[in-house]
Design a protein around this motif. Structure first.
Motif, PDB file in Angstrom:
ATOM      1  N   GLY A  20     -19.287  17.500  17.278  1.00 38.79           N
ATOM      2  CA  GLY A  20     -18.817  17.896  15.954  1.00 38.79           C
ATOM      3  C   GLY A  20     -19.896  18.587  15.168  1.00 38.79           C
ATOM      4  N   THR A  21     -19.566  18.880  13.920  1.00 43.01           N
ATOM      5  CA  THR A  21     -20.464  19.563  13.014  1.00 43.01           C
ATOM      6  C   THR A  21     -20.812  18.638  11.859  1.00 43.01           C
ATOM      7  N   VAL A  22     -22.092  18.527  11.564  1.00 43.80           N
ATOM      8  CA  VAL A  22     -22.526  17.708  10.433  1.00 43.80           C
ATOM      9  C   VAL A  22     -22.124  18.420   9.146  1.00 43.80           C
ATOM     10  N   LEU A  23     -21.349  17.730   8.310  1.00 41.56           N
ATOM     11  CA  LEU A  23     -20.892  18.297   7.047  1.00 41.56           C
ATOM     12  C   LEU A  23     -21.747  17.847   5.865  1.00 41.56           C
ATOM     13  N   GLU A  24     -22.248  16.612   5.961  1.00 39.73           N
ATOM     14  CA  GLU A  24     -22.980  16.046   4.825  1.00 39.73           C
ATOM     15  C   GLU A  24     -23.970  15.000   5.329  1.00 39.73           C
ATOM     16  N   VAL A  25     -25.112  14.917   4.660  1.00 39.66           N
ATOM     17  CA  VAL A  25     -26.147  13.930   4.962  1.00 39.66           C
ATOM     18  C   VAL A  25     -26.313  13.055   3.728  1.00 39.66           C
ATOM     19  N   ASN A  26     -26.390  11.755   3.924  1.00 40.54           N
ATOM     20  CA  ASN A  26     -26.570  10.819   2.816  1.00 40.54           C
ATOM     21  C   ASN A  26     -28.031  10.840   2.379  1.00 40.54           C
ATOM     22  N   SER A  27     -28.358  11.698   1.463  1.00 44.32           N
ATOM     23  CA  SER A  27     -29.746  11.858   1.018  1.00 44.32           C
ATOM     24  C   SER A  27     -30.269  10.638   0.268  1.00 44.32           C
ATOM     25  N   ASP A  28     -29.389   9.770  -0.213  1.00 50.49           N
ATOM     26  CA  ASP A  28     -29.832   8.533  -0.876  1.00 50.49           C
ATOM     27  C   ASP A  28     -30.665   7.666   0.064  1.00 50.49           C
ATOM     28  N   LEU A  29     -30.410   7.774   1.354  1.00 51.22           N
ATOM     29  CA  LEU A  29     -31.122   6.937   2.321  1.00 51.22           C
ATOM     30  C   LEU A  29     -32.584   7.332   2.476  1.00 51.22           C
ATOM     31  N   GLU A  30     -32.939   8.539   2.083  1.00 48.78           N
ATOM     32  CA  GLU A  30     -34.341   8.948   2.161  1.00 48.78           C
ATOM     33  C   GLU A  30     -35.209   8.103   1.250  1.00 48.78           C
ATOM     34  N   SER A  31     -34.714   7.777   0.080  1.00 52.59           N
ATOM     35  CA  SER A  31     -35.485   6.965  -0.861  1.00 52.59           C
ATOM     36  C   SER A  31     -35.109   5.486  -0.817  1.00 52.59           C
ATOM     37  N   GLU A  32     -33.927   5.172  -0.260  1.00 49.72           N
ATOM     38  CA  GLU A  32     -33.468   3.782  -0.192  1.00 49.72           C
ATOM     39  C   GLU A  32     -32.866   3.464   1.183  1.00 49.72           C
ATOM     40  N   PRO A  33     -33.678   3.508   2.253  1.00 50.82           N
ATOM     41  CA  PRO A  33     -33.135   3.267   3.592  1.00 50.82           C
ATOM     42  C   PRO A  33     -32.597   1.852   3.784  1.00 50.82           C
ATOM     43  N   GLU A  34     -33.013   0.945   2.932  1.00 48.17           N
ATOM     44  CA  GLU A  34     -32.549  -0.449   3.045  1.00 48.17           C
ATOM     45  C   GLU A  34     -31.049  -0.591   2.806  1.00 48.17           C
ATOM     46  N   LYS A  35     -30.423   0.431   2.244  1.00 46.18           N
ATOM     47  CA  LYS A  35     -28.971   0.378   2.010  1.00 46.18           C
ATOM     48  C   LYS A  35     -28.199   0.161   3.310  1.00 46.18           C
ATOM     49  N   ILE A  36     -28.702   0.694   4.407  1.00 47.52           N
ATOM     50  CA  ILE A  36     -28.034   0.504   5.702  1.00 47.52           C
ATOM     51  C   ILE A  36     -28.062  -0.963   6.096  1.00 47.52           C
ATOM     52  N   ASN A  37     -29.182  -1.643   5.883  1.00 42.11           N
ATOM     53  CA  ASN A  37     -29.280  -3.066   6.224  1.00 42.11           C
ATOM     54  C   ASN A  37     -28.449  -3.923   5.277  1.00 42.11           C
ATOM     55  N   GLU A  38     -28.393  -3.548   4.018  1.00 43.60           N
ATOM     56  CA  GLU A  38     -27.668  -4.340   3.025  1.00 43.60           C
ATOM     57  C   GLU A  38     -26.161  -4.269   3.227  1.00 43.60           C
ATOM     58  N   ASP A  39     -25.660  -3.112   3.637  1.00 44.99           N
ATOM     59  CA  ASP A  39     -24.218  -2.929   3.803  1.00 44.99           C
ATOM     60  C   ASP A  39     -23.947  -1.951   4.949  1.00 44.99           C
ATOM     61  N   PRO A  40     -24.158  -2.381   6.213  1.00 49.15           N
ATOM     62  CA  PRO A  40     -24.044  -1.447   7.333  1.00 49.15           C
ATOM     63  C   PRO A  40     -22.641  -0.874   7.537  1.00 49.15           C
ATOM     64  N   TYR A  41     -21.609  -1.578   7.123  1.00 49.14           N
ATOM     65  CA  TYR A  41     -20.248  -1.060   7.307  1.00 49.14           C
ATOM     66  C   TYR A  41     -19.764  -0.278   6.096  1.00 49.14           C
ATOM     67  N   GLY A  42     -20.436  -0.413   4.982  1.00 46.69           N
ATOM     68  CA  GLY A  42     -20.059   0.324   3.784  1.00 46.69           C
ATOM     69  C   GLY A  42     -20.942   1.531   3.535  1.00 46.69           C
ATOM     70  N   SER A  43     -22.026   1.636   4.284  1.00 45.80           N
ATOM     71  CA  SER A  43     -22.952   2.760   4.143  1.00 45.80           C
ATOM     72  C   SER A  43     -22.650   3.810   5.200  1.00 45.80           C
ATOM     73  N   TRP A  44     -23.187   4.982   4.993  1.00 44.16           N
ATOM     74  CA  TRP A  44     -23.029   6.042   5.980  1.00 44.16           C
ATOM     75  C   TRP A  44     -24.306   6.870   6.024  1.00 44.16           C
ATOM     76  N   ILE A  45     -24.562   7.497   7.169  1.00 39.96           N
ATOM     77  CA  ILE A  45     -25.756   8.318   7.347  1.00 39.96           C
ATOM     78  C   ILE A  45     -25.379   9.792   7.292  1.00 39.96           C
ATOM     79  N   ILE A  46     -24.374  10.150   8.081  1.00 37.21           N
ATOM     80  CA  ILE A  46     -23.872  11.530   8.069  1.00 37.21           C
ATOM     81  C   ILE A  46     -22.351  11.508   8.097  1.00 37.21           C
TER      82      ILE A  46
END
Length: 68
Positions: A20-46
């Motif tokens: 597929g083609t990447v449409l969007e990147v979650n730039s919030d994760l650059e400054s707050e990568p812990e969001k993935i650990n806090e809510d892995p099913y509610g967060s997204w990377i791309i």
């Protein structure tokens, strides 16, 4: 690989299991990568636009993955 995750002991590449083609990147994760650990099913990377919807049928669901 579309990215990498790092911990104190290791770094691992992130692989996209479908085409597929990447449409969007979650730039919030650059400054707050812990969001993935806090809510892995509610967060997204791309967000992607799938090239072939049928590729999803080859993926494991959450329960099957945990059993493997």
């Amino acid at each position: 690989a579309f990215g990498a995750v790092e911990s104190v002991k290791a770094a691992s590449d992130l692989y996209l299991p479908v085409s597929g083609t990447v449409l969007e990147v979650n730039s919030d994760l650059e400054s707050e990568p812990e969001k993935i650990n806090e809510d892995p099913y509610g967060s997204w990377i791309i967000k992607i636009e799938l090239e072939n919807q049928d590729e999803l049928t080859a993926l494991l669901d959450h329960n099957t993955y945990r059993e493997e």
